[in-house]
Design an enzyme around this catalytic site. Structure first.
Site, PDB file in Angstrom:
ATOM      1  N   PRO A  17       0.745  -1.144  -0.064  1.00 22.09           N
ATOM      2  CA  PRO A  17      -0.012  -0.052  -0.003  1.00 22.09           C
ATOM      3  C   PRO A  17       0.659   1.160  -0.036  1.00 22.09           C
ATOM      4  O   PRO A  17       2.001   1.203   0.516  1.00 22.09           O
ATOM      5  CB  PRO A  17      -0.890  -0.051   1.142  1.00 22.09           C
ATOM      6  CG  PRO A  17      -0.079  -1.259   2.251  1.00 22.09           C
ATOM      7  CD  PRO A  17       0.369  -1.891   1.111  1.00 22.09           C
ATOM      8  N   ASN A  18       0.268   2.300  -0.734  1.00 24.14           N
ATOM      9  CA  ASN A  18       1.081   3.671  -0.753  1.00 24.14           C
ATOM     10  C   ASN A  18       1.958   3.888  -1.812  1.00 24.14           C
ATOM     11  O   ASN A  18       2.665   4.815  -1.935  1.00 24.14           O
ATOM     12  CB  ASN A  18       1.261   4.279   0.671  1.00 24.14           C
ATOM     13  CG  ASN A  18      -0.115   4.347   1.377  1.00 24.14           C
ATOM     14  OD1 ASN A  18      -1.064   4.886   1.122  1.00 24.14           O
ATOM     15  ND2 ASN A  18      -0.228   3.629   2.612  1.00 24.14           N
ATOM     16  N   GLU A  64      12.970  -9.463   0.871  1.00 22.43           N
ATOM     17  CA  GLU A  64      12.067  -8.317   1.370  1.00 22.43           C
ATOM     18  C   GLU A  64      12.752  -7.061   1.237  1.00 22.43           C
ATOM     19  O   GLU A  64      14.074  -7.006   1.524  1.00 22.43           O
ATOM     20  CB  GLU A  64      11.738  -8.707   2.898  1.00 22.43           C
ATOM     21  CG  GLU A  64      10.999  -7.810   3.675  1.00 22.43           C
ATOM     22  CD  GLU A  64      10.856  -7.907   5.241  1.00 22.43           C
ATOM     23  OE1 GLU A  64      11.370  -9.205   5.677  1.00 22.43           O
ATOM     24  OE2 GLU A  64      10.405  -7.209   5.900  1.00 22.43           O
ATOM     25  N   TYR A  81      11.048   8.393   0.853  1.00 17.58           N
ATOM     26  CA  TYR A  81      11.166   7.619  -0.177  1.00 17.58           C
ATOM     27  C   TYR A  81      11.724   7.792  -1.190  1.00 17.58           C
ATOM     28  O   TYR A  81      11.797   7.129  -2.269  1.00 17.58           O
ATOM     29  CB  TYR A  81       9.744   7.061  -0.205  1.00 17.58           C
ATOM     30  CG  TYR A  81       9.253   6.474   1.006  1.00 17.58           C
ATOM     31  CD1 TYR A  81       9.152   5.397   1.559  1.00 17.58           C
ATOM     32  CD2 TYR A  81       8.288   7.264   1.826  1.00 17.58           C
ATOM     33  CE1 TYR A  81       8.877   4.708   2.631  1.00 17.58           C
ATOM     34  CE2 TYR A  81       7.573   6.726   2.855  1.00 17.58           C
ATOM     35  CZ  TYR A  81       8.057   5.252   3.299  1.00 17.58           C
ATOM     36  OH  TYR A  81       7.328   4.955   4.424  1.00 17.58           O
ATOM     37  N   ALA A 119       3.419  -1.125   4.458  1.00 22.07           N
ATOM     38  CA  ALA A 119       2.767  -1.065   5.752  1.00 22.07           C
ATOM     39  C   ALA A 119       2.290  -2.353   6.262  1.00 22.07           C
ATOM     40  O   ALA A 119       2.185  -2.717   7.300  1.00 22.07           O
ATOM     41  CB  ALA A 119       1.689  -0.122   6.109  1.00 22.07           C
ATOM     42  N   HIS A 145      12.855  -2.747   1.719  1.00 15.57           N
ATOM     43  CA  HIS A 145      12.092  -1.457   2.217  1.00 15.57           C
ATOM     44  C   HIS A 145      13.020  -0.420   1.604  1.00 15.57           C
ATOM     45  O   HIS A 145      14.381  -0.243   1.753  1.00 15.57           O
ATOM     46  CB  HIS A 145      12.024  -1.594   3.789  1.00 15.57           C
ATOM     47  CG  HIS A 145      11.406  -2.726   4.393  1.00 15.57           C
ATOM     48  ND1 HIS A 145       9.952  -2.700   4.263  1.00 15.57           N
ATOM     49  CD2 HIS A 145      11.876  -3.942   4.976  1.00 15.57           C
ATOM     50  CE1 HIS A 145       9.624  -4.097   4.766  1.00 15.57           C
ATOM     51  NE2 HIS A 145      10.776  -4.463   5.257  1.00 15.57           N
TER      52      HIS A 145
HETATM   53  C1  DHK Z   1       7.130   1.625   2.896  1.00 14.26           C
HETATM   54  C2  DHK Z   1       5.935   1.918   3.795  1.00 14.26           C
HETATM   55  O1  DHK Z   1       5.004   2.195   3.087  1.00 14.26           O
HETATM   56  C3  DHK Z   1       5.842   1.854   5.067  1.00 14.26           C
HETATM   57  O2  DHK Z   1       4.746   1.503   5.667  1.00 14.26           O
HETATM   58  C4  DHK Z   1       7.111   0.752   5.599  1.00 14.26           C
HETATM   59  C5  DHK Z   1       8.401   0.850   3.548  1.00 14.26           C
HETATM   60  C6  DHK Z   1       8.409   1.029   5.032  1.00 14.26           C
HETATM   61  C7  DHK Z   1       9.632   1.250   2.855  1.00 14.26           C
HETATM   62  O3  DHK Z   1      10.676   1.642   3.391  1.00 14.26           O
HETATM   63  O4  DHK Z   1       9.587   0.731   1.698  1.00 14.26           O
HETATM   64  O5  DHK Z   1       7.123   0.855   7.148  1.00 14.26           O
END
Ligand code: DHK
Length: 148
Positions: free
Chosen positions: A11-12, A99, A24, A78, A101
């Site tokens: 999401p997002n 995985e 990000y 998330a 992030h």
């Molecule tokens: C992306 C998200 O949207 C967060 O909810 C995570 C992750 C971290 C990222 O760093 O890509 O906590």
């Protein structure tokens, strides 16, 4: 034979490049997809690239990966911190899972420090920005013995 890798985004992440760029970055998810496809081509991998804001869609893609994928790169966003269901789906997948992030979740709020998915992942990449996806593909190419 081209090995297929699923790159799954939670999401997002559709807002990547617009949402909190100080965390990000400025690259969009389309940029990430383009770069993943270019590198995958060099590595002898195929890519199926997906993003969803819905947990069940991510679970369904992990189930689909059981049929034709050699490995999975997943940024559950998330859902990392909440989803036993995604963990269970990944536990039903036999190939390697990396995985990713984008941010260094360990430098952030305490609720981001726990990942359900890490209980299944063969490797975890955090804090390398969107480059993390490319590092994950390189690792998977090694793990699945891709042609290139
Ligand atoms: C992306 C998200 O949207 C967060 O909810 C995570 C992750 C971290 C990222 O760093 O890509 O906590």
């Amino acid at each position: 034979m081209t090995r297929l890798i699923y790159v799954l985004n939670g999401p997002n992440l559709n807002l990547l490049g617009k949402r909190q760029p100080e965390i990000y970055g400025h690259e969009t998810l389309a940029d990430v997809e383009r770069d993943c496809r270019a590198l995958a081509g060099e590595l002898g991998l195929g890519v199926r690239f997906h993003q969803s804001n819905r947990e069940y869609e991510i679970i369904d893609w992990v189930h689909a990966a059981r049929e034709d994928a050699a490995g999975i790169v997943i940024n559950p966003a998330a859902f990392t911190h909440t989803s036993v269901a995604i963990l269970d789906a990944l536990n039903a997948f036999d190939g390697p899972v990396i995985e990713v992030h984008i941010s260094n979740v360990h430098k952030r709020e305490a609720f981001r420090h726990h990942s359900f998915v890490s209980g299944r992942a063969d490797g975890v990449i955090a804090g390398f920005g969107t480059q993390g996806y490319l590092l994950a593909l390189r690792r998977l190419a090694h793990l699945v013995g891709a042609a290139a």
